[in-house]
Design a protein around this motif. Structure first.
Motif, mmCIF file in Angstrom:
data_model
loop_
_atom_site.group_PDB
_atom_site.id
_atom_site.type_symbol
_atom_site.label_atom_id
_atom_site.label_comp_id
_atom_site.label_asym_id
_atom_site.label_seq_id
_atom_site.Cartn_x
_atom_site.Cartn_y
_atom_site.Cartn_z
ATOM 1 N N VAL A 65 0.836 -1.207 0.000
ATOM 2 C CA VAL A 65 0.000 0.000 0.000
ATOM 3 C C VAL A 65 0.870 1.255 0.000
ATOM 4 O O VAL A 65 0.609 2.217 -0.742
ATOM 5 N N GLY A 66 1.908 1.271 0.835
ATOM 6 C CA GLY A 66 2.781 2.439 0.890
ATOM 7 C C GLY A 66 3.400 2.764 -0.451
ATOM 8 O O GLY A 66 3.415 3.931 -0.887
ATOM 9 N N ASN A 67 3.891 1.755 -1.146
ATOM 10 C CA ASN A 67 4.526 1.995 -2.446
ATOM 11 C C ASN A 67 3.521 2.389 -3.516
ATOM 12 O O ASN A 67 3.783 3.277 -4.338
ATOM 13 N N LEU A 68 2.361 1.730 -3.544
ATOM 14 C CA LEU A 68 1.375 2.025 -4.583
ATOM 15 C C LEU A 68 0.816 3.437 -4.456
ATOM 16 O O LEU A 68 0.662 4.154 -5.452
ATOM 17 N N VAL A 69 0.529 3.866 -3.222
ATOM 18 C CA VAL A 69 -0.011 5.212 -3.042
ATOM 19 C C VAL A 69 1.067 6.262 -3.290
ATOM 20 O O VAL A 69 0.793 7.357 -3.787
ATOM 21 N N ALA A 70 2.318 5.937 -2.958
ATOM 22 C CA ALA A 70 3.411 6.878 -3.211
ATOM 23 C C ALA A 70 3.554 7.188 -4.698
ATOM 24 O O ALA A 70 4.041 8.263 -5.069
ATOM 25 N N LEU A 71 3.138 6.275 -5.558
ATOM 26 C CA LEU A 71 3.248 6.489 -7.005
ATOM 27 C C LEU A 71 2.466 7.712 -7.469
ATOM 28 O O LEU A 71 2.820 8.336 -8.470
ATOM 29 N N ARG A 72 1.388 8.058 -6.760
ATOM 30 C CA ARG A 72 0.493 9.128 -7.206
ATOM 31 C C ARG A 72 0.784 10.463 -6.524
ATOM 32 O O ARG A 72 0.086 11.443 -6.777
ATOM 33 N N GLN A 73 1.790 10.528 -5.670
ATOM 34 C CA GLN A 73 2.055 11.754 -4.921
ATOM 35 C C GLN A 73 2.831 12.758 -5.765
ATOM 36 O O GLN A 73 3.733 12.388 -6.514
#
Length: 553
Positions: free
Chosen positions: A328-336
């Motif tokens: 989750v941390g990596n996937l959401v970081a993609l959109r920041q």
């Protein structure tokens, strides 16, 4: 009868005690010292000096084991101690004191300028002038800031030596309570919302943890880790799957859930992004390393010293948490698209990596519901020690990345225009080559790419721990997420070397202002440490052979 007064090993308790006394001295100095002395950094140097003394006090403790606040067991099983100094303690105290010292440097100028009257024209929706005219949202109140920071650091150092549940809970609260105020020191709406969210989540986590602690105490009748481990092992072997065994299992799980909030593991992570963005950037750096490290060491001590016989219960749960957290941390970081929020989600993903070895323990002890304490071998301690090696490397790299972002945005606020968006770093190599190269190094290291080989070795340690323990599925999750991490670390790194498009965002360098030298010193220290760990990763990895001995006590 036991004497009510027992001798205290002052050297053993010296490092956290010095930091606590320095916190009080910093607060007093900010009140009695003239404003000119505060502007010149009197309180900053006092705080930094106390942290350096605490680090120096760790040296005579190397290679020794000291126990403090011990009492004989009523059942004649020897003494049970509440505070122990060993290799594990010293490693985490090094991270806590060293991390706090770097944060003091990063926030130096924000506290120096706080002694100057705020100007009314700086007021806005997100940057209000304080009613007493002392500090604005961009500045930090000198005495209060250093007192809260050092008090929280003293709690983090105490957790490392805690060997009973009462000391652990009190020390965790000593870390958290000052942190609430630190987050809200910017005195604007966003900071207040972040502090409130942080406070509410922490209160819930403590309540859950205390419920678990009470159940464990009700079953075992003990609070010391070694006594709890012995009682749980005897209960499981003597009574089999009795009702008390089920109650103990629930208590173990609830205790770990409370600690998972502190570590920011998914699904207990939702406070992290908003808190990091709302807090002063230097405080966000502190939360990402020292505060998170405190929760991690609490989790590590509890599972390795108090609940080893229930590894079959807690390890699979932690394994699932680790896999979900890192993904989750990596996937959401993609959109920041903003720097601090991306680092916030990245720190959540890094928490998942830190939990991987704990999730692999059940593969070593066996997959049953309860394992005997006698079946716990040095292999388990070696798996857990991989977490320590990863934390050492992560602390250096993450503080370095936050240090550069802090110096660009400004240590007092994250609401300014420059340095907030990732696009603001486009072409930074031409405007400020030193900081651009440093940031590129830290980002590549966090991604696990050369020349930041330290990050690569850290991920190899975690991957090896999962593979050698037999948790192959966790190793696959780690490998996949390392690739996902490249998708947001590399684009940010590439922006540093791209030509600026249109009007380049303003930076300190654009206006001819020098970057504050304390911030540059902090960035330089982390860069040197990162290079040392890349050239000689054994500096961190050499801790591994020693920790199994400490964890097996």
């Amino acid at each position: 009868m036991t004497s009510l007064v027992q001798p205290v090993d002052w050297l053993a308790v010296g490092p956290p005690l010095v930091v606590a006394l320095t916190a009080v001295a910093a607060l007093v100095a900010s009140v009695v010292a003239p404003a000119t002395a505060i502007r010149r950094g009197l309180v900053t140097w006092l705080s930094l000096g106390g942290l350096v003394v605490a680090l120096l006090l760790l040296l005579p403790l190397l290679g020794t084991t000291r126990s403090v606040f011990c009492a004989p067991d009523s059942r004649g099983a020897g003494e049970a101690c509440s505070y122990v100094v060993d290799t594990t303690t010293l490693v985490f105290q090094l991270v806590a004191a060293g991390g706090a010292a770097l944060v003091v440097l990063l926030s130096a100028t924000a506290t120096w300028t706080a002694a100057e009257p705020a100007r009314p024209e700086t007021s806005s929706t997100d940057a209000e002038v304080s009613v007493d005219g002392g500090t604005s949202a961009g500045h930090l109140p000198t005495g209060e800031y250093h007192f809260l920071l050092l008090a929280s650091a003293a709690g983090a150092m105490t957790i490392a030596g805690a060997r009973d549940l009462v000391t652990l809970v009190v020390a965790l609260e000593l870390v958290s309570l000052p942190a609430f105020a630190l987050v809200g020191l910017r005195r604007d709406r966003r900071s207040a919302e972040a502090a409130l969210k942080f406070f509410l989540v922490s209160v819930v986590s403590v309540a859950v943890m205390l419920l678990g602690v009470s159940l464990v105490y009700g079953v075992t009748g003990a609070v010391h880790f070694d006594r709890i481990a012995a009682a749980l092992a005897s209960e499981s072997t003597a009574a089999g799957e009795s009702r008390l065994t089920g109650v103990a299992a629930v208590g173990v799980v609830l205790t770990l859930v409370g600690l998972a909030f502190k570590v920011s593991a998914v699904p207990f992570h939702f406070w992290v992004p908003d808190t990091y963005v709302g807090a002063p950037v230097a405080v966000a750096a502190y939360l990402s390393v020292v505060s998170k490290g405190a929760g991690l060491v609490g989790l590590l001590l509890v599972v390795s010293l108090a609940f080893p016989s229930y590894a079959g219960v807690w390890s699979p749960i932690v394994g699932v948490l680790a896999a979900v957290t890192v993904t989750v941390g990596n996937l959401v970081a993609l959109r920041q698209q903003t720097a601090v929020r991306l680092l916030a989600w990245s720190s959540i993903a890094q928490a998942g990596y830190l939990l991987v070895p704990l999730g692999a323990v059940s593969a070593v002890t066996g997959s049953g519901g309860v394992t005997s304490a006698g079946g716990r071998s040095a292999d388990v301690a070696e798996v857990l020690a991989a977490t320590v090696a990863y934390l050492l490397i992560y602390a250096v790299l993450n503080l370095g990345a936050f240090g550069v972002v802090t110096s660009v945005i400004g240590s007092g606020t994250g609401a300014e225009g420059r340095g907030v968006r990732l696009e603001d770093y486009r072409g930074m190599i031409r405007r400020d080559p030193a900081r651009a190269v440093a940031l590129a190094f830290f980002l590549l290291a966090l991604a696990g790419l050369p020349p930041g080989v330290a990050g690569l070795f850290a991920k190899v340690v975690i991957f090896r721990a999962a593979v050698e323990s037999g948790a192959g599925w966790l190793a696959v999750v780690v490998a996949v997420n390392v690739v996902i991490g490249l998708a947001y670390y590399l684009p940010w790194t590439a922006r540093l070397f791209m030509p600026a498009v249109g009007t380049a965002p303003s930076t300190d360098a654009d206006h001819g202002r020098r970057v504050p030298w304390p911030a540059m010193l902090a960035i330089g220290v982390t860069a040197v440490l990162g290079i040392v760990l890349s050239v000689a990763p054994g500096v961190a990895l050499d801790v591994l052979p020693q920790l199994p001995l400490a964890l097996s006590r």
